[in-house]
Design a protein around this motif. Structure first.
Motif, PDB file in Angstrom:
ATOM      1  N   VAL A   1       6.190  -4.754  52.961  1.00 49.95           N
ATOM      2  CA  VAL A   1       7.264  -4.611  51.629  1.00 49.95           C
ATOM      3  C   VAL A   1       7.810  -5.922  51.376  1.00 49.95           C
ATOM      4  N   LEU A   2       7.873  -6.298  50.219  1.00 45.62           N
ATOM      5  CA  LEU A   2       8.477  -7.570  49.627  1.00 45.62           C
ATOM      6  C   LEU A   2       9.933  -7.787  49.824  1.00 45.62           C
ATOM      7  N   ALA A   3      10.251  -8.376  50.637  1.00 46.49           N
ATOM      8  CA  ALA A   3      11.778  -8.906  50.771  1.00 46.49           C
ATOM      9  C   ALA A   3      12.419 -10.061  49.892  1.00 46.49           C
ATOM     10  N   LEU A   4      13.342  -9.625  48.993  1.00 48.69           N
ATOM     11  CA  LEU A   4      13.708 -10.425  47.895  1.00 48.69           C
ATOM     12  C   LEU A   4      15.340 -10.803  48.079  1.00 48.69           C
ATOM     13  N   PRO A   5      15.765 -11.813  47.577  1.00 53.12           N
ATOM     14  CA  PRO A   5      17.133 -12.036  47.565  1.00 53.12           C
ATOM     15  C   PRO A   5      17.679 -11.218  46.579  1.00 53.12           C
ATOM     16  N   PRO A   6      19.057 -10.704  47.055  1.00 53.91           N
ATOM     17  CA  PRO A   6      19.688  -9.589  46.188  1.00 53.91           C
ATOM     18  C   PRO A   6      19.794  -9.841  44.911  1.00 53.91           C
ATOM     19  N   GLU A   7      19.701  -9.128  43.896  1.00 55.81           N
ATOM     20  CA  GLU A   7      19.627  -8.937  42.686  1.00 55.81           C
ATOM     21  C   GLU A   7      18.637  -9.769  41.947  1.00 55.81           C
ATOM     22  N   HIS A   8      17.400  -9.895  42.701  1.00 55.51           N
ATOM     23  CA  HIS A   8      16.443 -10.269  42.140  1.00 55.51           C
ATOM     24  C   HIS A   8      15.658  -9.398  41.061  1.00 55.51           C
ATOM     25  N   PRO A   9      15.056 -10.207  40.188  1.00 55.51           N
ATOM     26  CA  PRO A   9      14.545  -9.173  39.073  1.00 55.51           C
ATOM     27  C   PRO A   9      13.507  -8.301  39.420  1.00 55.51           C
ATOM     28  N   LEU A  10      12.859  -8.460  40.668  1.00 55.31           N
ATOM     29  CA  LEU A  10      11.561  -7.612  41.045  1.00 55.31           C
ATOM     30  C   LEU A  10      12.327  -6.526  42.006  1.00 55.31           C
ATOM     31  N   SER A  11      13.420  -6.613  42.468  1.00 53.19           N
ATOM     32  CA  SER A  11      14.202  -5.551  43.380  1.00 53.19           C
ATOM     33  C   SER A  11      14.032  -4.359  42.910  1.00 53.19           C
ATOM     34  N   GLY A  12      13.380  -3.367  43.591  1.00 50.22           N
ATOM     35  CA  GLY A  12      13.595  -1.806  43.497  1.00 50.22           C
ATOM     36  C   GLY A  12      12.269  -1.713  42.763  1.00 50.22           C
ATOM     37  N   LYS A  13      11.338  -2.516  42.357  1.00 50.03           N
ATOM     38  CA  LYS A  13      10.158  -2.052  41.702  1.00 50.03           C
ATOM     39  C   LYS A  13       8.944  -1.543  42.790  1.00 50.03           C
ATOM     40  N   ARG A  14       8.165  -0.738  42.302  1.00 51.21           N
ATOM     41  CA  ARG A  14       7.320   0.085  43.122  1.00 51.21           C
ATOM     42  C   ARG A  14       5.784  -0.332  42.900  1.00 51.21           C
ATOM     43  N   ARG A  15       5.658  -1.107  41.976  1.00 51.16           N
ATOM     44  CA  ARG A  15       4.112  -1.442  41.608  1.00 51.16           C
ATOM     45  C   ARG A  15       3.872  -2.961  41.242  1.00 51.16           C
ATOM     46  N   VAL A  16       4.335  -3.658  42.349  1.00 50.63           N
ATOM     47  CA  VAL A  16       4.470  -5.178  42.177  1.00 50.63           C
ATOM     48  C   VAL A  16       3.072  -5.532  42.298  1.00 50.63           C
ATOM     49  N   PRO A  17       2.327  -6.224  41.485  1.00 52.80           N
ATOM     50  CA  PRO A  17       0.930  -6.845  41.908  1.00 52.80           C
ATOM     51  C   PRO A  17       0.971  -7.937  43.023  1.00 52.80           C
ATOM     52  N   ALA A  18       0.082  -7.984  43.917  1.00 49.56           N
ATOM     53  CA  ALA A  18       0.069  -9.009  44.812  1.00 49.56           C
ATOM     54  C   ALA A  18       0.228 -10.333  44.340  1.00 49.56           C
ATOM     55  N   THR A  19      -0.366 -10.581  43.279  1.00 48.23           N
ATOM     56  CA  THR A  19      -0.776 -11.634  42.323  1.00 48.23           C
ATOM     57  C   THR A  19       0.608 -12.272  41.860  1.00 48.23           C
ATOM     58  N   ALA A  20       1.760 -11.560  42.327  1.00 51.67           N
ATOM     59  CA  ALA A  20       3.168 -11.967  41.710  1.00 51.67           C
ATOM     60  C   ALA A  20       3.655 -13.151  42.893  1.00 51.67           C
ATOM     61  N   LEU A  21       2.769 -13.176  43.835  1.00 43.04           N
ATOM     62  CA  LEU A  21       3.224 -13.760  45.027  1.00 43.04           C
ATOM     63  C   LEU A  21       3.015 -15.601  44.658  1.00 43.04           C
ATOM     64  N   ALA A  22       2.235 -15.696  43.650  1.00 44.33           N
ATOM     65  CA  ALA A  22       1.840 -17.032  43.216  1.00 44.33           C
ATOM     66  C   ALA A  22       2.870 -17.467  42.723  1.00 44.33           C
ATOM     67  N   GLU A  23       3.757 -16.850  42.112  1.00 42.94           N
ATOM     68  CA  GLU A  23       5.099 -17.356  41.310  1.00 42.94           C
ATOM     69  C   GLU A  23       6.505 -17.458  42.240  1.00 42.94           C
ATOM     70  N   LEU A  24       6.279 -16.767  43.640  1.00 38.41           N
ATOM     71  CA  LEU A  24       7.509 -16.771  44.358  1.00 38.41           C
ATOM     72  C   LEU A  24       7.397 -17.667  45.611  1.00 38.41           C
ATOM     73  N   PRO A  25       8.528 -18.495  45.966  1.00 40.31           N
ATOM     74  CA  PRO A  25       8.401 -19.222  47.121  1.00 40.31           C
ATOM     75  C   PRO A  25       8.576 -18.366  48.164  1.00 40.31           C
ATOM     76  N   LEU A  26       7.105 -18.473  49.227  1.00 33.26           N
ATOM     77  CA  LEU A  26       6.901 -17.410  50.027  1.00 33.26           C
ATOM     78  C   LEU A  26       7.547 -18.230  51.423  1.00 33.26           C
ATOM     79  N   LEU A  27       8.457 -17.454  52.046  1.00 41.30           N
ATOM     80  CA  LEU A  27       8.746 -18.090  53.361  1.00 41.30           C
ATOM     81  C   LEU A  27       7.921 -17.569  54.400  1.00 41.30           C
ATOM     82  N   LEU A  28       7.527 -18.172  55.204  1.00 41.46           N
ATOM     83  CA  LEU A  28       6.571 -17.846  56.228  1.00 41.46           C
ATOM     84  C   LEU A  28       7.290 -17.950  57.827  1.00 41.46           C
ATOM     85  N   LEU A  29       6.674 -17.332  58.859  1.00 41.29           N
ATOM     86  CA  LEU A  29       7.255 -17.345  60.337  1.00 41.29           C
ATOM     87  C   LEU A  29       6.273 -18.563  60.784  1.00 41.29           C
ATOM     88  N   ASP A  30       6.901 -19.289  61.696  1.00 46.35           N
ATOM     89  CA  ASP A  30       6.369 -20.333  62.203  1.00 46.35           C
ATOM     90  C   ASP A  30       4.614 -19.945  62.604  1.00 46.35           C
TER      91      ASP A  30
END
Length: 311
Positions: A173-202
């Motif tokens: 599941v894509l976790a987003l900051p509150p009020e993000h435009p994608l919040s609540g969407k159910r068919r987000v393409p994985a390609t959207a990750l190219a435009e989002l700052p992805l926070l990774l674990l160590d």
């Protein structure tokens, strides 16, 4: 005179104890599930080996001699010790009847342990668990070294000499900051990750590698956030604070969404996810027990979490 090299047999001691308790050869034979002649032979061999008459026999009654009365408590103790040894061996051969060291990766343990521990206490009350939480590579290392019995990890397990039993699949599941435009969407393409700052674990967390693999399969180069987290809980807090987005497994959603202000979005099909399974040493000879454990864990988790059992 006692033969000093003579070693009483368990059958002989059991025959003596049974006759002493029942004071009847036929009843003693029934108790042991043997014929009366077999019982008599075992007792006679014990007496001959010891050079001592333990039981007086007559047509009307059976009773212990003075020597029999003196030796009976020791015979009882010996039979009890053999029974305890046999029971302990049975428990040792079946890990579900004894103590088990179970490893879990950090992105599984906090979210399924309450369900697993409570359920196993009900369904496998003889099992005593010792839980070890660590990253996959270290869990596999201590598993191979014998310091761990089994582990719940993300599959596949790239380790020689280890058997893996798939248990369940779950979506990311894509976790987003509150009020993000994608919040609540159910068919987000994985390609959207190219435009989002992805926070990774160590480094070392399998979820980090899985998130990068999602980007790779989508054909995008992830825009990595400047922040990295040592735990999923910390990553979620950073997301809540607007430092980026991250992927969380479905089993973690209820816990993390309850304690943080998050926006959540679902991916379009085919939805990325992961498979969780139980791994153990192939040389342990306990396949049946571990498959039963894996099936029980799977039933417990699938009943309370939105994951899919592996058929």
């Amino acid at each position: 005179m006692t033969d000093k090299i003579y070693q009483p047999t368990v059958a002989g001691l059991r025959a003596f104890v049974a006759v002493a308790e029942r004071q009847h050869f036929s009843g003693a034979a029934t108790t042991l599930g043997v014929s009366q002649s077999t019982l008599s032979q075992a007792l006679a061999a014990l007496e001959a080996g010891l050079g001592t008459q333990l039981v007086e026999r007559s047509t009307r009654r059976v009773f212990l001699t003075a020597e029999g009365e003196q030796l009976l408590p020791r015979a009882l103790a010996a039979v009890d010790a053999v029974d305890a040894f046999t029971a302990a061996a049975a428990g040792a051969s079946d890990p579900l009847q004894a103590s088990m060291r179970l490893g879990l990766i950090p992105t599984v343990a906090p979210y399924v342990l309450p369900t697993v521990l409570a359920g196993l206490a009900r369904q496998l009350p003889s099992l005593t668990l010792r839980v070890v939480e660590d990253q996959t590579e270290r869990l596999l290392a201590v598993l191979r070294d014998g310091a761990l019995d089994a582990a719940l990890i993300a599959l596949p397990a790239d380790a020689a000499g280890v058997t893996a039993i798939p248990i369940y699949d779950e979506d990311f599941v894509l976790a987003l900051p509150p009020e993000h435009p994608l919040s609540g969407k159910r068919r987000v393409p994985a390609t959207a990750l190219a435009e989002l700052p992805l926070l990774l674990l160590d480094e070392g967390h399998c979820l980090r590698d899985q998130a990068l693999d999602v980007c790779h399969k989508a054909g995008v180069r992830a825009e990595l956030a400047n922040t990295r987290a040592a735990s999923l809980a910390t990553a979620v807090q950073c997301v809540s604070g607007g430092l980026g987005v991250t992927l969380i497994p479905q089993s973690a959603v209820p816990v993390e969404a309850a304690r943080s202000r998050l926006g959540l979005a679902r991916f379009a099909a085919p939805r990325p996810g992961r498979r969780i399974g139980l791994v153990f040493r192939s040389s342990s000879g306990r396949d049946e027990s571990y498959r039963h454990l894996a099936a029980t864990i799977g039933e417990l988790i699938c009943a309370e979490h939105q994951v899919r059992p592996v058929r």
